[in-house]
Each structure stands twice: as structure tokens, then as C-alpha cells.
Design a protein around this motif. Structure first.
Motif, mmCIF file in Angstrom:
data_model
loop_
_atom_site.group_PDB
_atom_site.id
_atom_site.type_symbol
_atom_site.label_atom_id
_atom_site.label_comp_id
_atom_site.label_asym_id
_atom_site.label_seq_id
_atom_site.Cartn_x
_atom_site.Cartn_y
_atom_site.Cartn_z
ATOM 1 N N ALA A 38 -3.700 -7.549 -2.136
ATOM 2 C CA ALA A 38 -3.422 -5.987 -2.159
ATOM 3 C C ALA A 38 -3.970 -5.405 -0.838
ATOM 4 O O ALA A 38 -4.723 -5.963 -0.083
ATOM 5 C CB ALA A 38 -4.139 -5.807 -3.189
ATOM 6 N N LEU A 43 -5.442 -1.990 0.074
ATOM 7 C CA LEU A 43 -6.272 -1.093 -0.478
ATOM 8 C C LEU A 43 -6.448 0.265 0.599
ATOM 9 O O LEU A 43 -7.320 -0.085 1.369
ATOM 10 C CB LEU A 43 -7.488 -1.421 -1.159
ATOM 11 N N PHE A 65 -2.666 2.081 -3.074
ATOM 12 C CA PHE A 65 -2.770 0.661 -3.511
ATOM 13 C C PHE A 65 -1.496 0.174 -3.180
ATOM 14 O O PHE A 65 -0.482 0.644 -3.823
ATOM 15 C CB PHE A 65 -3.220 0.262 -4.719
ATOM 16 N N MET A 95 -0.215 -3.693 -4.311
ATOM 17 C CA MET A 95 -0.595 -4.928 -4.891
ATOM 18 C C MET A 95 0.642 -5.776 -5.320
ATOM 19 O O MET A 95 1.478 -5.456 -5.427
ATOM 20 C CB MET A 95 -1.353 -4.801 -6.132
ATOM 21 N N PHE A 129 -8.554 1.405 -8.555
ATOM 22 C CA PHE A 129 -8.821 -0.005 -8.458
ATOM 23 C C PHE A 129 -9.381 -0.391 -9.877
ATOM 24 O O PHE A 129 -9.104 -1.500 -10.326
ATOM 25 C CB PHE A 129 -9.734 -0.149 -7.290
#
Length: 144
Positions: free
Chosen positions: A96, A98, A104, A106, A131
Motif C-alpha cells: 500500500a 499510505l 490510500f 492498496m 487505515f
């Protein structure tokens, strides 16, 4: 990288000294961010053409640091600018990007899945953490 992916609208923050902020200063639309996820999901290939070497994709998304926080039983790993929240024996199950403020990207290769969360909250603690939603709801729902 952006030209072959047909990413034409983006913004890079630049410091007062003229340095590009590569730590958290890239602004992309969700569809363009998904293109980067797609590229990495497909081992660096885009429309049948190798854009990034496959070996680099594998190395950068592998948990070079297997446990960022060794005191945490569920500590995630870290590759080259990619977080690795799920891995086993040096192989990534999930990787991912971040981003700043709840952004995000992923990638879950086993599920052929790219997930984008396009949140934006960097001035105060959010009511719900993007998250935490990924960790507690989305990941358990797709990884058995």
C-alpha cells in the motif's frame, strides 16, 4: 512514468528551496492513482509494455523492513516507499501507498484488487480512521 500511463493532471508540491516534496507532495485523482496501482499489480506492465522492471516492482513492494514496530504483534513491513501490511516469509500479500491526510492506494494481488481511499483530513483527528477501516473491515473481508 506519467506519460505512458496518460496521467496529465497532477501537482507536485515544491519546497521554498525548489525541491520536489516526494514524501507527501504528489496530488493525483483517484483514477490516476489507480493506474499506478494497476501498473504495480501487473508487475510493471501497462497495455502489454514493460514500463517499470518487474524486479523493481517485486523488490519495492517486498517487506525490506519486516516489522516497522517490533513491539506491535501485527506490525506491518516496509519496502521502497510501499507499506506492506500483510506479508509471509518475505512475500507481500498486500502492499500500500499510505498518503497524507487519509489518502490510500492498496493492492491485493491474490484478489486482483486495487483499493483507493480518497480521504482528506490532516488538521484534526478523524472520527474514523481510513487505515483502521482497511485493517479491521476491508482486509479481513478479502483475505481469509
Amino acid at each position: 512514468l506519467f506519460k505512458p500511463l496518460d496521467i496529465t493532471e497532477y501537482y507536485w508540491k515544491v519546497t521554498p528551496d525548489g525541491e520536489v516534496d516526494t514524501e507527501g507532495g504528489l496530488y493525483l485523482s483517484a483514477p490516476d492513482l489507480a493506474k499506478i496501482g494497476f501498473l504495480f499489480l501487473h508487475h510493471g506492465k501497462w497495455e502489454g509494455k514493460q514500463i517499470i522492471p518487474e524486479a523493481w516492482v517485486t523488490a519495492s513492494t517486498s517487506p525490506i523492513v519486516p516489522h516497522v514496530n517490533p513491539d506491535d504483534n501485527n506490525s506491518m513491513g516496509y519496502g521502497y516507499q510501499w507499506w506492506v501490511p500483510r506479508h509471509d516469509k518475505g512475500k507481500s500479500k498486500i502492499f500500500a501507498g499510505l498518503g497524507f491526510g487519509g489518502q490510500f492506494l492498496m493492492v491485493v494481488p491474490s484478489q486482483d484488487l486495487i483499493l483507493i481511499i480518497n480521504g482528506w483530513n490532516h488538521h484534526e483527528k478523524p472520527e474514523k480512521s481510513s487505515f483502521r477501516i482497511l485493517e479491521e473491515r476491508i482486509i479481513p473481508g478479502i483475505i481469509k
